[in-house]
Design an enzyme around this catalytic site. Structure first.
Site, PDB file in Angstrom:
ATOM      1  N   CYS A  29       0.831  -1.202   0.000  1.00  0.00           N
ATOM      2  CA  CYS A  29       0.000   0.000   0.000  1.00  0.00           C
ATOM      3  C   CYS A  29       0.866   1.253   0.000  1.00  0.00           C
ATOM      4  O   CYS A  29       1.772   1.398   0.824  1.00  0.00           O
ATOM      5  CB  CYS A  29      -0.907  -0.002   1.223  1.00  0.00           C
ATOM      6  SG  CYS A  29      -1.926   1.486   1.384  1.00  0.00           S
ATOM      7  N   TYR A  60      -7.804   4.172  -9.428  1.00  0.00           N
ATOM      8  CA  TYR A  60      -7.525   3.291  -8.301  1.00  0.00           C
ATOM      9  C   TYR A  60      -8.420   2.047  -8.357  1.00  0.00           C
ATOM     10  O   TYR A  60      -7.947   0.925  -8.123  1.00  0.00           O
ATOM     11  CB  TYR A  60      -7.753   4.055  -6.995  1.00  0.00           C
ATOM     12  CG  TYR A  60      -7.533   3.239  -5.756  1.00  0.00           C
ATOM     13  CD1 TYR A  60      -6.257   2.794  -5.407  1.00  0.00           C
ATOM     14  CD2 TYR A  60      -8.587   2.916  -4.900  1.00  0.00           C
ATOM     15  CE1 TYR A  60      -6.043   2.044  -4.253  1.00  0.00           C
ATOM     16  CE2 TYR A  60      -8.388   2.175  -3.749  1.00  0.00           C
ATOM     17  CZ  TYR A  60      -7.112   1.749  -3.435  1.00  0.00           C
ATOM     18  OH  TYR A  60      -6.905   1.000  -2.294  1.00  0.00           O
ATOM     19  N   GLU A  72       1.134  -0.268  -7.062  1.00  0.00           N
ATOM     20  CA  GLU A  72       1.128   0.983  -6.332  1.00  0.00           C
ATOM     21  C   GLU A  72       2.581   1.342  -6.010  1.00  0.00           C
ATOM     22  O   GLU A  72       3.312   0.529  -5.438  1.00  0.00           O
ATOM     23  CB  GLU A  72       0.335   0.856  -5.028  1.00  0.00           C
ATOM     24  CG  GLU A  72      -1.147   0.606  -5.238  1.00  0.00           C
ATOM     25  CD  GLU A  72      -1.948   0.667  -3.946  1.00  0.00           C
ATOM     26  OE1 GLU A  72      -1.426   1.176  -2.930  1.00  0.00           O
ATOM     27  OE2 GLU A  72      -3.102   0.205  -3.955  1.00  0.00           O
ATOM     28  N   ASP A 107      -2.853  -7.295   2.547  1.00  0.00           N
ATOM     29  CA  ASP A 107      -3.182  -6.666   1.267  1.00  0.00           C
ATOM     30  C   ASP A 107      -2.789  -7.633   0.153  1.00  0.00           C
ATOM     31  O   ASP A 107      -1.601  -7.872  -0.086  1.00  0.00           O
ATOM     32  CB  ASP A 107      -2.435  -5.342   1.101  1.00  0.00           C
ATOM     33  CG  ASP A 107      -2.885  -4.288   2.108  1.00  0.00           C
ATOM     34  OD1 ASP A 107      -4.065  -4.333   2.517  1.00  0.00           O
ATOM     35  OD2 ASP A 107      -2.077  -3.433   2.482  1.00  0.00           O
ATOM     36  N   TYR A 112       0.031  -4.824  -5.010  1.00  0.00           N
ATOM     37  CA  TYR A 112       0.800  -4.745  -3.764  1.00  0.00           C
ATOM     38  C   TYR A 112       2.149  -5.455  -3.860  1.00  0.00           C
ATOM     39  O   TYR A 112       2.818  -5.656  -2.846  1.00  0.00           O
ATOM     40  CB  TYR A 112      -0.013  -5.332  -2.615  1.00  0.00           C
ATOM     41  CG  TYR A 112      -1.331  -4.637  -2.387  1.00  0.00           C
ATOM     42  CD1 TYR A 112      -1.390  -3.296  -2.042  1.00  0.00           C
ATOM     43  CD2 TYR A 112      -2.545  -5.325  -2.538  1.00  0.00           C
ATOM     44  CE1 TYR A 112      -2.594  -2.650  -1.836  1.00  0.00           C
ATOM     45  CE2 TYR A 112      -3.760  -4.685  -2.335  1.00  0.00           C
ATOM     46  CZ  TYR A 112      -3.779  -3.349  -1.989  1.00  0.00           C
ATOM     47  OH  TYR A 112      -4.972  -2.701  -1.789  1.00  0.00           O
ATOM     48  N   CYS A 175      -1.881   1.872   7.848  1.00  0.00           N
ATOM     49  CA  CYS A 175      -0.473   1.753   7.446  1.00  0.00           C
ATOM     50  C   CYS A 175       0.047   0.408   7.911  1.00  0.00           C
ATOM     51  O   CYS A 175      -0.074   0.070   9.085  1.00  0.00           O
ATOM     52  CB  CYS A 175       0.369   2.876   8.060  1.00  0.00           C
ATOM     53  SG  CYS A 175       2.143   2.700   7.747  1.00  0.00           S
ATOM     54  N   CYS A 184      19.582  -4.266   6.160  1.00  0.00           N
ATOM     55  CA  CYS A 184      20.205  -4.398   4.846  1.00  0.00           C
ATOM     56  C   CYS A 184      21.527  -3.648   4.843  1.00  0.00           C
ATOM     57  O   CYS A 184      21.555  -2.445   5.138  1.00  0.00           O
ATOM     58  CB  CYS A 184      19.271  -3.834   3.771  1.00  0.00           C
ATOM     59  SG  CYS A 184      19.941  -3.973   2.097  1.00  0.00           S
TER      60      CYS A 184
END
Length: 200
Positions: A29, A60, A72, A107, A112, A175, A184
């Site tokens: 998202c 959308y 997205e 999602d 996604y 969120c 990383c």
């Protein structure tokens, strides 16, 4: 739709000038993903939109059907002297699960998927190297192989106005992004640790 970024105070479709760089990050998202990047010191502007599909000017609702093939994405514009692409890659890798294929958490759908869209050969090379160095860490954590695609950018379609800087306008909005606990070894920024707090 406002044409000025409410946090960074620059045009959301603008550029700081010659030499500026642009890249696109798909990590589920785009609401929470955009907030991660506008908090990184040195980022000039951000916006959200759709890339990687086969339909022009998708809505959308059309993207959510999965029939257009778009992801997205967050568009990030920066000056290389202010922040390095590798630092943005670190934010990308450490704040979503890049092993889930066509989903991110709850999602589900091709929009996604985890994807990096690059605008230069240098970005392409850096993104591929970052994937290579992060994958052993992901596998050691018991996750599957990284499914992130790394591709040259194509047409970018700006999302509807209500999606832009969504979590600034809706602070309690949905969120699903945040640190995964995996580090990383690229760049020097740790997302949500060394990024700037939201500006009033």
């Amino acid at each position: 739709m406002s044409t000025t970024h409410p946090i960074l105070h620059h045009p959301i479709e603008g550029s700081p000038g010659p030499g500026a760089e642009t890249a696109y990050f798909g990590m589920g998202c785009f609401w929470g993903a955009e907030r991660l990047f506008w908090r990184v010191p040195g980022v000039w502007t951000t916006s959200v939109g759709y890339m990687g599909g086969n339909t022009e000017t998708p809505s959308y609702e059309e993207v959510c059907t999965g029939l257009t093939g778009h992801a997205e994405v967050v568009k990030v514009v920066w000056e290389p002297g202010a922040v390095a692409y590798e630092q943005l890659l670190k934010v990308f890798w450490e704040n979503h699960d890049p092993t889930q294929g066509m989903r991110q958490g709850n999602d589900v759908g091709s929009q996604y998927r985890s994807v990096l869209f690059t605008t230069t050969s240098e970005q392409q090379d850096a993104a591929e190297v970052s994937k290579d160095v992060f994958e052993p860490i992901v596998r050691a954590a018991g996750l599957g192989p990284i499914t992130t695609a790394i591709l040259p950018a194509g047409p970018y379609w700006l999302a509807e106005g209500y999606h832009q800087q969504y979590l600034h306008h809706n602070p309690n909005g949905y969120c699903n992004h945040g640190p995964t606990g995996l580090s990383c070894p690229v760049g020097v920024v740790k997302a949500q640790v060394e990024v700037e707090p939201p500006r009033p």
